[in-house]
Scaffold this motif. Structure first.
Motif, PDB file in Angstrom:
ATOM      1  N   SER A  94       0.856  -1.054   0.007  1.00  0.00           N
ATOM      2  CA  SER A  94      -0.033  -0.031  -0.152  1.00  0.00           C
ATOM      3  C   SER A  94       0.902   1.235   0.219  1.00  0.00           C
ATOM      4  O   SER A  94       1.772   1.402   0.791  1.00  0.00           O
ATOM      5  N   VAL A  95       0.629   2.095  -0.909  1.00  0.00           N
ATOM      6  CA  VAL A  95       1.465   3.501  -1.237  1.00  0.00           C
ATOM      7  C   VAL A  95       0.533   4.585  -1.051  1.00  0.00           C
ATOM      8  O   VAL A  95      -0.553   4.567  -1.786  1.00  0.00           O
ATOM      9  N   ARG A  96       0.654   5.492  -0.086  1.00  0.00           N
ATOM     10  CA  ARG A  96       0.056   6.496  -0.069  1.00  0.00           C
ATOM     11  C   ARG A  96       0.756   7.844  -0.553  1.00  0.00           C
ATOM     12  O   ARG A  96       2.017   7.614  -0.607  1.00  0.00           O
ATOM     13  N   VAL A  97       0.014   8.791  -0.845  1.00  0.00           N
ATOM     14  CA  VAL A  97       0.747  10.149  -1.373  1.00  0.00           C
ATOM     15  C   VAL A  97       0.454  11.223  -0.314  1.00  0.00           C
ATOM     16  O   VAL A  97      -0.550  11.401  -0.014  1.00  0.00           O
ATOM     17  N   ALA A  98       1.552  12.040  -0.221  1.00  0.00           N
ATOM     18  CA  ALA A  98       1.328  12.888   0.889  1.00  0.00           C
ATOM     19  C   ALA A  98       1.934  14.117   0.144  1.00  0.00           C
ATOM     20  O   ALA A  98       3.072  14.246  -0.421  1.00  0.00           O
ATOM     21  N   VAL A  99       1.534  15.377   0.745  1.00  0.00           N
ATOM     22  CA  VAL A  99       2.144  16.680   0.442  1.00  0.00           C
ATOM     23  C   VAL A  99       3.428  16.788   1.432  1.00  0.00           C
ATOM     24  O   VAL A  99       3.428  16.401   2.651  1.00  0.00           O
ATOM     25  N   HIS A 100       4.243  17.487   0.951  1.00  0.00           N
ATOM     26  CA  HIS A 100       5.444  17.734   1.838  1.00  0.00           C
ATOM     27  C   HIS A 100       5.036  19.281   2.079  1.00  0.00           C
ATOM     28  O   HIS A 100       5.152  20.017   1.311  1.00  0.00           O
ATOM     29  N   GLY A 101       4.842  19.264   3.478  1.00  0.00           N
ATOM     30  CA  GLY A 101       4.458  20.875   3.920  1.00  0.00           C
ATOM     31  C   GLY A 101       4.936  21.125   5.262  1.00  0.00           C
ATOM     32  O   GLY A 101       5.716  20.753   5.765  1.00  0.00           O
ATOM     33  N   ARG A 102       4.317  22.400   5.628  1.00  0.00           N
ATOM     34  CA  ARG A 102       4.629  22.936   6.824  1.00  0.00           C
ATOM     35  C   ARG A 102       4.040  22.828   8.218  1.00  0.00           C
ATOM     36  O   ARG A 102       4.262  22.593   9.292  1.00  0.00           O
ATOM     37  N   THR A 103       2.467  22.676   7.660  1.00  0.00           N
ATOM     38  CA  THR A 103       1.537  22.607   8.709  1.00  0.00           C
ATOM     39  C   THR A 103       0.328  21.663   8.101  1.00  0.00           C
ATOM     40  O   THR A 103       0.311  21.379   6.760  1.00  0.00           O
ATOM     41  N   PHE A 104      -0.654  21.206   8.930  1.00  0.00           N
ATOM     42  CA  PHE A 104      -1.696  20.426   8.537  1.00  0.00           C
ATOM     43  C   PHE A 104      -2.663  20.776   7.264  1.00  0.00           C
ATOM     44  O   PHE A 104      -3.077  20.050   6.368  1.00  0.00           O
ATOM     45  N   GLY A 105      -3.001  22.115   7.090  1.00  0.00           N
ATOM     46  CA  GLY A 105      -3.644  22.696   6.307  1.00  0.00           C
ATOM     47  C   GLY A 105      -2.845  22.681   4.952  1.00  0.00           C
ATOM     48  O   GLY A 105      -3.387  23.093   3.964  1.00  0.00           O
ATOM     49  N   ASP A 106      -1.711  22.455   4.640  1.00  0.00           N
ATOM     50  CA  ASP A 106      -0.887  22.444   3.443  1.00  0.00           C
ATOM     51  C   ASP A 106      -1.386  21.169   2.663  1.00  0.00           C
ATOM     52  O   ASP A 106      -1.283  21.046   1.397  1.00  0.00           O
ATOM     53  N   ALA A 107      -2.062  20.106   3.414  1.00  0.00           N
ATOM     54  CA  ALA A 107      -3.019  19.073   2.562  1.00  0.00           C
ATOM     55  C   ALA A 107      -4.395  19.211   2.231  1.00  0.00           C
ATOM     56  O   ALA A 107      -4.721  20.253   3.189  1.00  0.00           O
ATOM     57  N   PRO A 108      -4.856  18.739   1.369  1.00  0.00           N
ATOM     58  CA  PRO A 108      -6.413  18.995   1.214  1.00  0.00           C
ATOM     59  C   PRO A 108      -6.976  18.159   2.388  1.00  0.00           C
ATOM     60  O   PRO A 108      -6.427  17.341   2.943  1.00  0.00           O
ATOM     61  N   VAL A 109      -8.451  18.664   2.693  1.00  0.00           N
ATOM     62  CA  VAL A 109      -8.970  17.900   3.862  1.00  0.00           C
ATOM     63  C   VAL A 109      -9.211  16.428   3.510  1.00  0.00           C
ATOM     64  O   VAL A 109      -9.311  15.950   2.461  1.00  0.00           O
ATOM     65  N   GLY A 110      -8.724  15.561   4.570  1.00  0.00           N
ATOM     66  CA  GLY A 110      -8.651  14.354   4.331  1.00  0.00           C
ATOM     67  C   GLY A 110      -7.272  13.743   3.940  1.00  0.00           C
ATOM     68  O   GLY A 110      -6.828  12.583   3.733  1.00  0.00           O
ATOM     69  N   GLY A 111      -6.250  14.696   3.505  1.00  0.00           N
ATOM     70  CA  GLY A 111      -5.142  14.292   2.662  1.00  0.00           C
ATOM     71  C   GLY A 111      -3.849  14.435   3.758  1.00  0.00           C
ATOM     72  O   GLY A 111      -4.063  14.765   4.872  1.00  0.00           O
ATOM     73  N   LEU A 112      -2.779  13.481   3.367  1.00  0.00           N
ATOM     74  CA  LEU A 112      -1.964  13.516   4.207  1.00  0.00           C
ATOM     75  C   LEU A 112      -0.645  14.531   4.100  1.00  0.00           C
ATOM     76  O   LEU A 112      -0.613  14.896   2.917  1.00  0.00           O
ATOM     77  N   VAL A 113      -0.147  14.842   5.101  1.00  0.00           N
ATOM     78  CA  VAL A 113       0.898  16.061   4.862  1.00  0.00           C
ATOM     79  C   VAL A 113       2.301  15.393   5.686  1.00  0.00           C
ATOM     80  O   VAL A 113       2.086  14.691   6.982  1.00  0.00           O
ATOM     81  N   ALA A 114       3.416  15.390   5.359  1.00  0.00           N
ATOM     82  CA  ALA A 114       4.617  15.272   5.932  1.00  0.00           C
ATOM     83  C   ALA A 114       5.320  16.475   6.418  1.00  0.00           C
ATOM     84  O   ALA A 114       5.374  17.130   5.290  1.00  0.00           O
ATOM     85  N   HIS A 115       5.659  16.631   7.516  1.00  0.00           N
ATOM     86  CA  HIS A 115       6.221  17.921   7.960  1.00  0.00           C
ATOM     87  C   HIS A 115       7.206  17.611   9.128  1.00  0.00           C
ATOM     88  O   HIS A 115       7.135  16.398   9.820  1.00  0.00           O
ATOM     89  N   ALA A 116       7.818  18.672   9.409  1.00  0.00           N
ATOM     90  CA  ALA A 116       8.906  18.644  10.628  1.00  0.00           C
ATOM     91  C   ALA A 116       7.844  18.774  11.935  1.00  0.00           C
ATOM     92  O   ALA A 116       7.143  20.245  11.846  1.00  0.00           O
ATOM     93  N   ASP A 117       7.807  18.134  13.030  1.00  0.00           N
ATOM     94  CA  ASP A 117       7.011  18.534  14.202  1.00  0.00           C
ATOM     95  C   ASP A 117       7.770  19.151  15.154  1.00  0.00           C
ATOM     96  O   ASP A 117       8.659  19.797  14.939  1.00  0.00           O
ATOM     97  N   SER A 118       7.199  19.464  16.353  1.00  0.00           N
ATOM     98  CA  SER A 118       7.774  20.499  17.203  1.00  0.00           C
ATOM     99  C   SER A 118       8.837  20.095  17.950  1.00  0.00           C
ATOM    100  O   SER A 118       9.595  20.641  18.733  1.00  0.00           O
ATOM    101  N   ALA A 119       9.234  18.624  17.693  1.00  0.00           N
ATOM    102  CA  ALA A 119      10.351  17.941  18.270  1.00  0.00           C
ATOM    103  C   ALA A 119      11.437  18.007  17.166  1.00  0.00           C
ATOM    104  O   ALA A 119      12.681  17.425  17.585  1.00  0.00           O
ATOM    105  N   GLY A 120      11.371  18.434  16.076  1.00  0.00           N
ATOM    106  CA  GLY A 120      12.496  18.475  15.100  1.00  0.00           C
ATOM    107  C   GLY A 120      12.504  17.259  14.366  1.00  0.00           C
ATOM    108  O   GLY A 120      13.529  17.046  13.711  1.00  0.00           O
ATOM    109  N   LEU A 121      11.445  16.215  14.407  1.00  0.00           N
ATOM    110  CA  LEU A 121      11.394  15.039  13.651  1.00  0.00           C
ATOM    111  C   LEU A 121      10.263  15.095  12.743  1.00  0.00           C
ATOM    112  O   LEU A 121       9.549  16.003  12.557  1.00  0.00           O
ATOM    113  N   VAL A 122      10.415  14.088  11.742  1.00  0.00           N
ATOM    114  CA  VAL A 122       9.310  14.313  10.602  1.00  0.00           C
ATOM    115  C   VAL A 122       8.162  13.365  11.180  1.00  0.00           C
ATOM    116  O   VAL A 122       7.861  12.416  11.888  1.00  0.00           O
ATOM    117  N   ALA A 123       6.899  14.046  10.948  1.00  0.00           N
ATOM    118  CA  ALA A 123       5.775  13.549  11.250  1.00  0.00           C
ATOM    119  C   ALA A 123       4.652  13.540  10.181  1.00  0.00           C
ATOM    120  O   ALA A 123       5.030  14.232   9.113  1.00  0.00           O
TER     121      ALA A 123
END
Length: 277
Positions: free
Chosen positions: A212-241
């Motif tokens: 199973s392969v999902r597609v995500a936006v590389h963004g800065r915050t949750f709203g950078d993805a469409p509603v229901g979509g995945l976003v990969a971002h740097a979290d508050s700990a400096g890690l990938v979330a």
């Protein structure tokens, strides 16, 4: 001046375990302030407790005492310890729970095994060291008692450490172990945000042992993805979330702590949708 005590456990909130420990601290150190980090670490999940503790202690008052008890080996030969760091003291079981937090506070400078009966409860339960061993020690340390009096010095190099989580760079991305899943269903992986930074705006995500392969936006915050979509971002700990705008990434990805997740560049025309197979 008395130190602040932070308190992290897997005790939950339906029993009196947390209150009993608070009571012990209040009796021995009535002017000490206790900050509850969490008592909802999954039962026995030392890795989750260690991660929460390590990511929280840098934001707590400096020089405090950090009491942490996630202790599936309570009553066995595992040691109870207190650790001194440049940023404060830590108290808990020697099972890997404390070391990441100690590193976040500047590294272990000294360590003792908690064996002096005068520092412990008169009668120590075999199954409740949080109340009878660790809380009394934390209270005494918070009032300024010397850590060296709690028991014999031990070599910091002998402290139990958890295995390093898996993080591997690949030519087009990285593979990383899932560290935690938070209350909102956000999935934090062990990869530094530096590994995410050079990747393009569209990413592929594949959990270990699936097709199973999902597609995500590389963004800065949750709203950078469409509603229901995945976003990969740097979290508050400096890690990938990985997060879902308006949803729960853990449910969409079907992962759990300890599982590996591969992240790599997707074609620019790939559209991130929660329903994509």
């Amino acid at each position: 001046m008395d130190r602040v005590v932070s308190f992290t456990t897997d005790y939950g909130l339906t029993d009196g375990f947390v209150a009993a420990c608070h009571g012990v601290i209040a009796r021995l150190a009535p002017t000490v302030r206790v900050i509850d980090v969490t008592h909802l670490v999954p039962p026995g999940d030392v890795r989750r407790g260690a991660t929460v503790l390590a990511q929280t202690v840098p934001y707590l008052p400096g020089g405090g005492v950090h009491l942490a008890v996630v202790d599936p080996g309570v009553g066995t030969a595992r040691r109870g310890v207190a650790l001194a760091t440049p940023g404060g003291l830590l108290v808990g079981p020697d099972n890997g729970l404390l070391c990441d937090a100690a590193d976040a506070l500047g590294g272990v400078r000294a360590a003792v095994e908690l064996t002096d009966p005068a520092w412990l409860a008169t009668r120590v339960s075999a199954t409740f060291h949080g109340r009878d061993v660790f809380a009394p020690v934390a209270a005494r340390l918070a009032t300024g008692a010397p850590m060296a009096q709690a028991g014999p010095a031990i070599d910091p190099g002998t402290l139990v450490r958890l295995p390093d989580p898996v993080v591997e760079s690949t030519p087009d991305g990285f593979v990383a172990e899932v560290l935690t899943v938070d209350h909102f269903g956000n999935v934090q992986v062990a990869a530094s945000a530096d590994l995410l930074a050079p990747l393009p705006g569209r990413l592929h995500l594949r959990p270990q042992d699936t097709e199973s392969v999902r597609v995500a936006v590389h963004g800065r915050t949750f709203g950078d993805a469409p509603v229901g979509g995945l976003v990969a971002h740097a979290d508050s700990a400096g890690l990938v979330a990985l997060s879902v705008n308006g949803g729960r990434a853990v449910d969409l990805l079907g992962v759990a702590p300890g599982r590996l997740l591969r992240v790599w560049a997707a074609p620019a025309d790939e559209v991130p949708r929660a329903t994509r197979p």
